[in-house]
Design a protein around this motif. Structure first.
Motif, PDB file in Angstrom:
ATOM      1  N   PRO A  45       0.979  -1.257   0.027  1.00 55.44           N
ATOM      2  CA  PRO A  45       0.184  -0.143  -0.103  1.00 55.44           C
ATOM      3  C   PRO A  45       1.123   0.861   0.430  1.00 55.44           C
ATOM      4  N   GLU A  46       0.483   2.341  -0.726  1.00 56.31           N
ATOM      5  CA  GLU A  46       1.276   3.022  -0.260  1.00 56.31           C
ATOM      6  C   GLU A  46       1.284   4.253   0.919  1.00 56.31           C
TER       7      GLU A  46
ATOM      8  N   ILE B 163       4.258   0.548  -5.651  1.00 52.08           N
ATOM      9  CA  ILE B 163       2.821   0.354  -5.091  1.00 52.08           C
ATOM     10  C   ILE B 163       1.406  -0.797  -5.941  1.00 52.08           C
ATOM     11  N   CYS B 164       1.496  -1.359  -5.162  1.00 50.94           N
ATOM     12  CA  CYS B 164      -0.051  -2.309  -4.869  1.00 50.94           C
ATOM     13  C   CYS B 164      -1.176  -2.991  -3.414  1.00 50.94           C
ATOM     14  N   GLU B 165      -1.754  -2.073  -4.509  1.00 50.64           N
ATOM     15  CA  GLU B 165      -3.170  -1.777  -3.615  1.00 50.64           C
ATOM     16  C   GLU B 165      -4.550  -2.812  -3.787  1.00 50.64           C
ATOM     17  N   ARG B 166      -5.143  -3.192  -3.346  1.00 49.23           N
ATOM     18  CA  ARG B 166      -6.551  -3.653  -3.278  1.00 49.23           C
ATOM     19  C   ARG B 166      -7.109  -2.938  -3.870  1.00 49.23           C
ATOM     20  N   PRO B 167      -8.807  -3.373  -4.686  1.00 47.78           N
ATOM     21  CA  PRO B 167      -9.940  -2.113  -4.730  1.00 47.78           C
ATOM     22  C   PRO B 167     -10.521  -1.436  -3.670  1.00 47.78           C
ATOM     23  N   ARG B 168     -10.945  -0.427  -3.540  1.00 51.28           N
ATOM     24  CA  ARG B 168     -11.874  -0.125  -2.565  1.00 51.28           C
ATOM     25  C   ARG B 168     -13.768  -0.894  -2.548  1.00 51.28           C
TER      26      ARG B 168
ATOM     27  N   SER C 171       1.808   2.751   3.264  1.00 52.62           N
ATOM     28  CA  SER C 171       2.738   2.088   3.995  1.00 52.62           C
ATOM     29  C   SER C 171       4.321   2.199   3.234  1.00 52.62           C
ATOM     30  N   ALA C 172       4.017   3.004   2.184  1.00 49.34           N
ATOM     31  CA  ALA C 172       5.795   3.361   1.326  1.00 49.34           C
ATOM     32  C   ALA C 172       5.933   4.873   1.870  1.00 49.34           C
ATOM     33  N   ASP C 173       7.363   5.030   1.831  1.00 43.96           N
ATOM     34  CA  ASP C 173       8.308   6.333   1.422  1.00 43.96           C
ATOM     35  C   ASP C 173       8.454   6.931   0.398  1.00 43.96           C
ATOM     36  N   ARG C 174       8.904   7.372   0.272  1.00 47.63           N
ATOM     37  CA  ARG C 174       8.259   8.834  -1.023  1.00 47.63           C
ATOM     38  C   ARG C 174       8.974   8.000  -1.937  1.00 47.63           C
ATOM     39  N   ASP C 175      10.424   7.262  -2.358  1.00 46.31           N
ATOM     40  CA  ASP C 175      11.489   6.941  -3.105  1.00 46.31           C
ATOM     41  C   ASP C 175      10.436   5.069  -3.696  1.00 46.31           C
TER      42      ASP C 175
ATOM     43  N   LEU D 274      -4.604  -3.274  -7.842  1.00 43.90           N
ATOM     44  CA  LEU D 274      -4.129  -2.297  -8.662  1.00 43.90           C
ATOM     45  C   LEU D 274      -2.762  -1.710  -8.393  1.00 43.90           C
ATOM     46  N   VAL D 275      -2.125  -2.412  -9.103  1.00 43.39           N
ATOM     47  CA  VAL D 275      -0.808  -1.273  -9.052  1.00 43.39           C
ATOM     48  C   VAL D 275      -0.159  -0.333  -9.895  1.00 43.39           C
TER      49      VAL D 275
END
Length: 608
Positions: A337-338, A348-353, A340-344, A369-370
């Motif tokens: 998830p975005e 970024i890979c997340e599940r649909p809402r 929990s990730a740093d700016r670098d 969703l990548v």
């Protein structure tokens, strides 16, 4: 791409003074005009030199730790760029060396024309010379000028090794567009002969022409002994040079900025004891003036240790691609998830809402969703004559005379949609006798093709064709076509990445291109469950009919090597740059069934 400014010495003069001979995009140096390939510049022809002759002092460095370890290098480099005023960059050498004059028809080595300095002209006619259309090459990558003298004198030789001393001529009669109209003659009085038959598999072997073992793309390369039979090729033929490219996605923990920052110190950090790690990081911090978090460095070391055994096995069994992809599959399934990730972070890979229940009838589970991804594509080697395939035995011609610690590569940013299929449902469907019969036809044809290409048929690799692979591959193709039509993407800007074996059943469609096509979130929006359901239904409905039906759907075999069934350019085939399997191992009947037996289609229940 805007090239960097010309690099200059302290005195202000350019580093080198080689004449500039045209330009190509950096990405083409990996896929189209890489080391060992021939490139036409105006009316001249050149071969791209090995990477050990490139001037790479200012070329950007690319770090992708997982891919570098598999390929046995430390890092990658972008091909060097130059502008109109600089004199450095990628070096080329003139090839082929035999040329002809379109006015006087003289055919000889380029040195024999007495061209004016800096020009490629006939000294007698002031006409631009034409490089030979024909070369000879072998499956080990060697390449040389076509033996015109032996071809013309094949029935009229002056002894076994002696030459007649005459002047060769090459002309075109203009009667036809075939090789029959390309005529070669000699002033010694032999009958004029055409080039017809020069492309037969044994045409040169019958003349007792052996491979010269030359590697003109490598400076000062010694002649290699070679027992391969040489083949006649056209200079611009697609089999005269074919890239062997290996790719990898950047995934955690290697996708953050920390891995790149540690690249110069990595070997030291691996060698020291864990108890001394904190002190070593402090020393590096003093030099780099930047804090290095101990926990994240330990995570990188642990990740590498975990992959060590798998990577070594992959190298010995040539299954590096599978080893890389299993880790990618795990990460794509798990997500990053975005929040929990740093700016670098480059992954970024997340599940649909929204709810994914609308996708259950299609057997699609856990779409992801990548939103951000990075792919590195490295030129490992190249081949000639034989078509490279990830599962075929081809000789890999080297890029440099001596091994280097880097390879040329490019990195691209993009986005995509990752889909997984219900593995239990796929396995249950694959047990259908009719499905198994269609898969076996494709598999047997592919195995036959692999055995024909292999030097030793008994050691030919196994075919990856399985019900799971063919289903995922064909689904990927119909989705790419649908999103191209519905989302406005050029089909060539979308790519597939398949994850199909006993433990994986997924596919990634993404927009990792060197331009801006699809980089603004448009493809990710297509992965929202409501839109994805509509796209799946539309794509599968479109696949039920092809303008080439009933010939297409009733085909007993199609495609190169007969490794397809119901698949043609009117329905599921894609541009070669978008497909991982060279448009092979496809059958849309496994998606939607046939008119006689709809039940063999995996998605048939969802469409009714």
């Amino acid at each position: 791409m805007t090239p960097p400014p010309a690099r200059r010495r302290r005195g202000g003069a350019p580093e080198r003074s080689f004449p500039r001979k045209g330009s190509v995009r950096r990405s083409q140096m990996i896929t189209t005009y890489g080391v060992g390939s021939m490139i036409a510049v105006d009316n001249e022809s050149f071969i791209v030199s090995g990477i050990d002759s490139w001037n790479v002092d200012g070329a950007p460095t690319i770090h992708e730790h997982r891919l570098a370890r598999v390929l046995g290098v430390q890092f990658f480099r972008l091909p060097p760029a130059s502008d109109d005023t600089s004199k450095d960059g990628v070096h080329v050498r003139r090839f082929p060396l035999w040329h002809s004059c379109p006015t006087c028809n003289a055919l000889q080595h380029v040195r024999g024309f007495n061209s004016p300095p800096g020009k490629n002209e006939c000294g007698e006619c002031d006409e631009e010379l034409v490089p030979s259309r024909f070369v000879m090459a072998c499956a080990r990558g060697h390449i040389d000028d076509f033996p015109y003298w032996k071809w013309a004198h094949r029935n009229n030789r002056a002894g076994e090794t002696g030459l007649c001393g005459g002047a060769m001529r090459l002309r075109t009669s203009g009667k036809t567009a075939s090789l029959r109209s390309v005529l070669v003659s000699c002033s010694c009085g032999i009958p004029e002969v055409s080039m017809e038959g020069a492309f037969r598999g044994r045409a040169l072997s019958d003349l007792k022409v052996r491979c010269s073992g030359k590697r003109p793309w490598l400076k000062d390369a010694p002649v290699e002994p070679c027992a391969e039979a040489p083949r006649t090729l056209q200079r611009g033929s697609s089999v005269a040079w074919q890239a062997i490219v290996r790719t990898a996605l950047s995934i955690p923990p290697w996708s953050g900025g920390l891995a790149a920052r540690l690249a110069d110190h990595w070997e030291t950090l691996r060698a020291i004891d864990r108890s001394e790690l904190e002190l070593a990081l402090k020393l590096i911090t003093l030099k780099d003036k930047d804090e290095l978090p101990l926990e994240q460095v330990v995570a990188l070391l642990d990740a590498e240790n975990e992959e060590d055994a798998g990577t070594e096995e992959a190298r010995t069994k040539d299954r590096a691609n599978v080893a890389l992809r299993k880790k990618e599959y795990e990460r794509l399934s798990e997500g990053n998830p975005e929040s929990s990730a740093d700016r670098d972070e480059q992954f970024i890979c997340e599940r649909p809402r929204s709810s994914t229940s609308v996708l259950l009838p299609y057997g699609v589970t856990s779409p992801m969703l990548v939103k951000r991804l990075r792919e590195v594509r490295a030129l490992k080697a190249f081949s000639r004559v034989d078509t490279p395939d990830s599962h075929a035995d081809v000789h890999e011609a080297q890029l440099s005379l001596t091994p280097l610690n880097w390879l040329p590569a490019m990195e691209v940013q993009g986005e995509g949609v990752f889909l997984r299929l219900d593995e239990e449902r796929v396995d249950s469907w694959a047990r259908n006798a009719a499905v198994a019969a269609r898969v076996e036809r494709i598999r047997s044809n592919h195995l036959r093709q692999l055995r024909e290409r292999a030097k030793d048929p008994k050691s030919a690799p196994d075919s990856p064709a399985s019900a799971r692979m063919i289903l995922l591959h064909t689904l990927s193709h119909v989705l790419v076509n649908e999103w191209s039509l519905d989302g406005g993407y050029p089909t060539s800007s979308l790519r597939e990445r398949l994850y199909a074996d006993e433990t994986m059943a997924g596919l990634l469609v993404y927009t990792a291109t060197s331009d801006s096509a699809g980089s603004l979130g448009g493809l990710v929006a297509q992965g929202e469950p409501a839109k994805l359901e509509k796209a799946l239904r539309a794509a599968l409905t479109r696949a039920t009919w092809c303008s080439a039906d009933p010939l297409c759907v009733e085909s007993e075999a199609s495609g190169a090597g007969s490794v397809n069934l119901a698949a043609c350019h009117a329905c599921v085939l894609l541009p070669e740059t978008s497909c991982e399997q060279n448009n092979g191992l496809l059958d849309r009947a496994l998606l939607i069934g046939t008119p006689e037996d709809p039940s063999i289609g995996f998605f048939t229940p969802a469409l009714h």
